[in-house]
Design an enzyme around this catalytic site. Structure first.
Site, PDB file in Angstrom:
ATOM      1  N   SER A 112       4.730  -9.473 -18.366  1.00 17.99           N
ATOM      2  CA  SER A 112       4.074  -9.005 -17.294  1.00 17.99           C
ATOM      3  C   SER A 112       2.744  -9.191 -18.213  1.00 17.99           C
ATOM      4  O   SER A 112       2.591  -7.862 -19.746  1.00 17.99           O
ATOM      5  CB  SER A 112       4.575  -7.652 -16.620  1.00 17.99           C
ATOM      6  OG  SER A 112       3.274  -7.030 -16.000  1.00 17.99           O
ATOM      7  N   SER A 151       0.723  -6.448 -17.849  1.00 17.76           N
ATOM      8  CA  SER A 151       0.588  -5.247 -17.689  1.00 17.76           C
ATOM      9  C   SER A 151       0.709  -4.400 -18.609  1.00 17.76           C
ATOM     10  O   SER A 151       0.749  -2.947 -19.193  1.00 17.76           O
ATOM     11  CB  SER A 151       1.126  -4.165 -16.427  1.00 17.76           C
ATOM     12  OG  SER A 151       0.231  -4.662 -15.512  1.00 17.76           O
ATOM     13  N   ASP A 179       4.068  -4.909  -0.927  1.00 16.20           N
ATOM     14  CA  ASP A 179       5.322  -4.675   0.591  1.00 16.20           C
ATOM     15  C   ASP A 179       5.736  -6.647  -0.095  1.00 16.20           C
ATOM     16  O   ASP A 179       7.310  -5.803   0.235  1.00 16.20           O
ATOM     17  CB  ASP A 179       4.635  -4.259   1.283  1.00 16.20           C
ATOM     18  CG  ASP A 179       3.871  -3.186   1.222  1.00 16.20           C
ATOM     19  OD1 ASP A 179       4.569  -2.561   0.723  1.00 16.20           O
ATOM     20  OD2 ASP A 179       2.934  -2.885   1.661  1.00 16.20           O
ATOM     21  N   HIS A 212       4.600   3.358   1.051  1.00 12.73           N
ATOM     22  CA  HIS A 212       3.947   3.006   2.391  1.00 12.73           C
ATOM     23  C   HIS A 212       5.772   2.285   2.373  1.00 12.73           C
ATOM     24  O   HIS A 212       6.545   2.976   1.922  1.00 12.73           O
ATOM     25  CB  HIS A 212       3.484   1.419   2.300  1.00 12.73           C
ATOM     26  CG  HIS A 212       3.054   1.637   3.746  1.00 12.73           C
ATOM     27  ND1 HIS A 212       2.710   1.813   4.625  1.00 12.73           N
ATOM     28  CD2 HIS A 212       2.763   0.048   3.805  1.00 12.73           C
ATOM     29  CE1 HIS A 212       2.384   1.202   5.507  1.00 12.73           C
ATOM     30  NE2 HIS A 212       3.118   0.428   5.019  1.00 12.73           N
ATOM     31  N   GLY A 272      -5.694   3.302  -4.664  1.00 11.87           N
ATOM     32  CA  GLY A 272      -5.199   3.684  -6.432  1.00 11.87           C
ATOM     33  C   GLY A 272      -6.393   4.004  -7.048  1.00 11.87           C
ATOM     34  O   GLY A 272      -5.773   4.673  -7.953  1.00 11.87           O
ATOM     35  N   ASP A 299      -0.391   3.657  10.125  1.00 16.60           N
ATOM     36  CA  ASP A 299      -0.870   2.792   9.152  1.00 16.60           C
ATOM     37  C   ASP A 299      -1.499   1.081   9.179  1.00 16.60           C
ATOM     38  O   ASP A 299      -2.466   0.998   8.705  1.00 16.60           O
ATOM     39  CB  ASP A 299       0.111   3.135   7.384  1.00 16.60           C
ATOM     40  CG  ASP A 299      -1.187   2.480   5.658  1.00 16.60           C
ATOM     41  OD1 ASP A 299      -1.855   3.127   5.449  1.00 16.60           O
ATOM     42  OD2 ASP A 299      -0.856   1.259   5.958  1.00 16.60           O
ATOM     43  N   GLU A 323      -5.409   0.274   9.276  1.00 13.77           N
ATOM     44  CA  GLU A 323      -5.755  -1.163   8.674  1.00 13.77           C
ATOM     45  C   GLU A 323      -6.528  -2.380   9.922  1.00 13.77           C
ATOM     46  O   GLU A 323      -6.856  -2.981   9.388  1.00 13.77           O
ATOM     47  CB  GLU A 323      -4.757  -1.099   7.531  1.00 13.77           C
ATOM     48  CG  GLU A 323      -3.702  -1.857   7.961  1.00 13.77           C
ATOM     49  CD  GLU A 323      -2.630  -1.604   6.468  1.00 13.77           C
ATOM     50  OE1 GLU A 323      -3.202  -1.074   5.878  1.00 13.77           O
ATOM     51  OE2 GLU A 323      -1.543  -2.397   6.884  1.00 13.77           O
TER      52      GLU A 323
HETATM   53  P1  NAD Z   1      -0.662  -4.191  -6.211  1.00 12.88           P
HETATM   54  O1  NAD Z   1      -0.750  -5.449  -5.394  1.00 12.88           O
HETATM   55  O2  NAD Z   1      -1.750  -3.654  -6.416  1.00 12.88           O
HETATM   56  O3  NAD Z   1       0.140  -4.309  -7.447  1.00 12.88           O
HETATM   57  C1  NAD Z   1       1.761  -4.168  -7.013  1.00 12.88           C
HETATM   58  C2  NAD Z   1       2.435  -4.475  -9.306  1.00 12.88           C
HETATM   59  O4  NAD Z   1       3.136  -4.901  -8.932  1.00 12.88           O
HETATM   60  C3  NAD Z   1       1.083  -5.069  -9.799  1.00 12.88           C
HETATM   61  O5  NAD Z   1       1.472  -4.762 -11.416  1.00 12.88           O
HETATM   62  C4  NAD Z   1       1.959  -6.574 -10.149  1.00 12.88           C
HETATM   63  O6  NAD Z   1       2.199  -7.294 -11.684  1.00 12.88           O
HETATM   64  C5  NAD Z   1       3.250  -6.060  -9.811  1.00 12.88           C
HETATM   65  N1  NAD Z   1       4.535  -6.733  -9.388  1.00 12.88           N
HETATM   66  C6  NAD Z   1       4.158  -8.078  -8.298  1.00 12.88           C
HETATM   67  N2  NAD Z   1       5.092  -8.707  -7.955  1.00 12.88           N
HETATM   68  C7  NAD Z   1       6.307  -8.513  -9.089  1.00 12.88           C
HETATM   69  C8  NAD Z   1       7.970  -8.463  -9.012  1.00 12.88           C
HETATM   70  N3  NAD Z   1       8.630  -9.930  -8.777  1.00 12.88           N
HETATM   71  N4  NAD Z   1       8.150  -7.550 -10.034  1.00 12.88           N
HETATM   72  C9  NAD Z   1       8.527  -6.597 -10.338  1.00 12.88           C
HETATM   73  N5  NAD Z   1       6.879  -6.205 -10.589  1.00 12.88           N
HETATM   74  C10 NAD Z   1       5.749  -6.888  -9.736  1.00 12.88           C
HETATM   75  O7  NAD Z   1       0.092  -2.973  -5.286  1.00 12.88           O
HETATM   76  P2  NAD Z   1      -0.966  -1.778  -4.250  1.00 12.88           P
HETATM   77  O8  NAD Z   1      -1.745  -2.490  -3.759  1.00 12.88           O
HETATM   78  O9  NAD Z   1      -0.236  -0.431  -5.487  1.00 12.88           O
HETATM   79  O10 NAD Z   1       0.467  -1.551  -3.247  1.00 12.88           O
HETATM   80  C11 NAD Z   1       2.032  -0.501  -3.729  1.00 12.88           C
HETATM   81  C12 NAD Z   1       2.739   0.183  -3.182  1.00 12.88           C
HETATM   82  O11 NAD Z   1       1.519   1.049  -2.535  1.00 12.88           O
HETATM   83  C13 NAD Z   1       3.152  -0.829  -0.969  1.00 12.88           C
HETATM   84  O12 NAD Z   1       4.029  -0.325  -0.896  1.00 12.88           O
HETATM   85  C14 NAD Z   1       1.292  -0.509  -0.633  1.00 12.88           C
HETATM   86  O13 NAD Z   1       1.938  -0.733   1.076  1.00 12.88           O
HETATM   87  C15 NAD Z   1       1.662   1.261  -1.742  1.00 12.88           C
HETATM   88  N6  NAD Z   1      -0.440   1.775  -1.337  1.00 12.88           N
HETATM   89  C16 NAD Z   1      -1.346   0.881  -1.386  1.00 12.88           C
HETATM   90  C17 NAD Z   1      -2.293   1.796  -1.317  1.00 12.88           C
HETATM   91  C18 NAD Z   1      -3.369   0.584  -2.192  1.00 12.88           C
HETATM   92  O14 NAD Z   1      -4.181   1.123  -2.548  1.00 12.88           O
HETATM   93  N7  NAD Z   1      -3.742   0.083  -2.574  1.00 12.88           N
HETATM   94  C19 NAD Z   1      -2.359   2.410  -0.829  1.00 12.88           C
HETATM   95  C20 NAD Z   1      -1.384   3.260  -0.232  1.00 12.88           C
HETATM   96  C21 NAD Z   1       0.161   2.596  -0.126  1.00 12.88           C
HETATM   97 MG    MG Z   2      -2.927   2.025   4.674  1.00 11.98          MG
END
Ligand code: NAD
Ligand code: MG
Length: 335
Positions: free
Chosen positions: A51, A53, A83, A109, A135, A192, A196
């Site tokens: 990754s 990151s 998700d 979520h 985030g 949620d 959205e």
């Molecule tokens: P994102 O898409 O920003 O980040 C996902 C991370 O997971 C990335 O670092 C990616 O490299 C990694 N990833 C992707 N596929 C992978 C795999 N197969 N194995 C391991 N790592 C993998 O995700 P996000 O938007 O932060 O969402 C994460 C959770 O938070 C979800 O459940 C989402 O519903 C929830 N959420 C998000 C927000 C938001 O602001 N984006 C707000 C509230 C809740």
């Molecule tokens: Mg939301």
């Protein structure tokens, strides 16, 4: 009255001696991991091997490992991968380390738990801390000494202390400074998705596009249409956010306010509300979830096409031009 927890209701000390594993380092993942780290919590980030990151986490001084290693070593595992990949990541790399029970599995979520995609073993606590904001704000606001509010929910309480643990986690990311509202996986997931789809993302973009297209098709300059239907929206919403709708109406002219009361409800009429009801029913009966899961199973062809088409809408081209003249806006860009 809804139950809201604040800093005084949550004990960060409950995390003493516990290891927290944050799986994923995206929008939410980076914010949770870095905030917990700054709160003095023993946190590690789980990533897939290779990754991009990996170096970022190390540079931030936070432990990093494969999802398997981190899930095995952690007492509390927060799943923050997208998700649509959670089920696979959970089954392949997390579930094998939960079999003995005693751990806490967390989500931001409720989609996968509520729609039955992820079923943790009985001996595991399953809870949610869902920040009500993106985030990047969860991180920035924490650094400023404040917090983004969050929801807390308990799906499975094997330890009989799942709520206290979840609240401690919420305090660690700064959410208890703003308030953590108690809810259920069902309510969080359904509201949620509804929010959205009908207002925050789908509703507001469709409304803006319709207004922009109406002006441009009537022969007005796209640049004026952009200022009127897009740029000004934030200024209006900020006033509502700070002091309610009346606060916004106090600031606008009487002419604008009269048009607001008399024309707004003609555009957003009972037909809109009826269709919002249909969208809500598709969420409640699982039709939306099934559609999205199936779309992912075939590699997101429809989703990708929609993303491409929407990115190419004239308002995006005009907007890009106009924003490039407002240099200060670029600071707030999330990508
Ligand atoms: P994102 O898409 O920003 O980040 C996902 C991370 O997971 C990335 O670092 C990616 O490299 C990694 N990833 C992707 N596929 C992978 C795999 N197969 N194995 C391991 N790592 C993998 O995700 P996000 O938007 O932060 O969402 C994460 C959770 O938070 C979800 O459940 C989402 O519903 C929830 N959420 C998000 C927000 C938001 O602001 N984006 C707000 C509230 C809740
Ligand atoms: Mg939301």
């Amino acid at each position: 009255m809804a139950k809201v927890y604040y800093d005084r209701d949550a004990e960060l000390e409950l995390l003493n001696g516990k290891k927290v594993g944050v799986i994923g380092f995206g929008s939410q993942g980076h914010a949770h991991a870095l905030n917990l780290h700054d709160s003095g919590v023993d946190v590690a980030v789980g990533l897939y091997p290779g990754s991009s990151s990996w170096a970022k986490v190390e540079a931030a001084g936070v432990k990093v490992g494969t999802v398997d290693d981190v899930a095995r070593d952690s007492d509390i595992i927060m799943i923050l991968v997208p998700d649509q990949v959670q089920k696979q990541v959970y089954e392949d790399h997390v579930a094998p380390h939960l079999e003995d029970g005693g751990k806490t599995l967390m989500f931001a979520h409720g989609f996968n738990v509520h729609f039955g995609q992820i079923k943790a073993p009985e001996g595991v606590d399953v809870s949610m801390i869902a920040p009500k904001g993106p985030g990047h704000l969860v991180r920035r606001v924490y650094q400023e000494g404040f917090g983004v509010p969050a929801l807390v929910a308990i799906h499975q309480d094997a330890s009989e202390s799942a709520l206290a643990t979840a609240l401690a986690y919420g305090k660690g990311i700064g959410a208890a400074r703003a308030g953590i509202l108690e809810t259920t996986f069902l309510e969080e997931t359904e509201t949620d998705l509804f929010g959205e789809q009908t207002i925050l993302c789908g509703g507001v973009t469709s409304l803006v596009k319709a207004a922009f297209e109406t002006l441009v098709e009537a022969g007005y300059q796209p640049e004026s249409a952009y200022f009127e239907t897009f740029h000004e929206l934030k200024l209006i919403v900020d006033m509502m956010y700070e002091g309610g709708m009346a606060n916004m109406r106090y600031s606008i002219s009487d002419t604008a306010e009269y048009g607001d009361y008399t024309r707004g409800p003609r555009v957003i009429d009972s037909g809109v509300k009826e269709r919002m009801g249909e969208v809500l029913r598709e969420i409640q009966d699982g039709r939306f979830a099934r559609e999205w899961i199936a779309e992912n199973q075939v590699g997101q062809p429809h989703f990708r096409a929609l993303r491409r088409i929407n990115a190419d809408h004239p308002i995006e081209h005009v907007g890009k031009e106009m924003r490039s003249m407002m240099a200060w806006l670029n600071e707030g860009k999330s990508k």
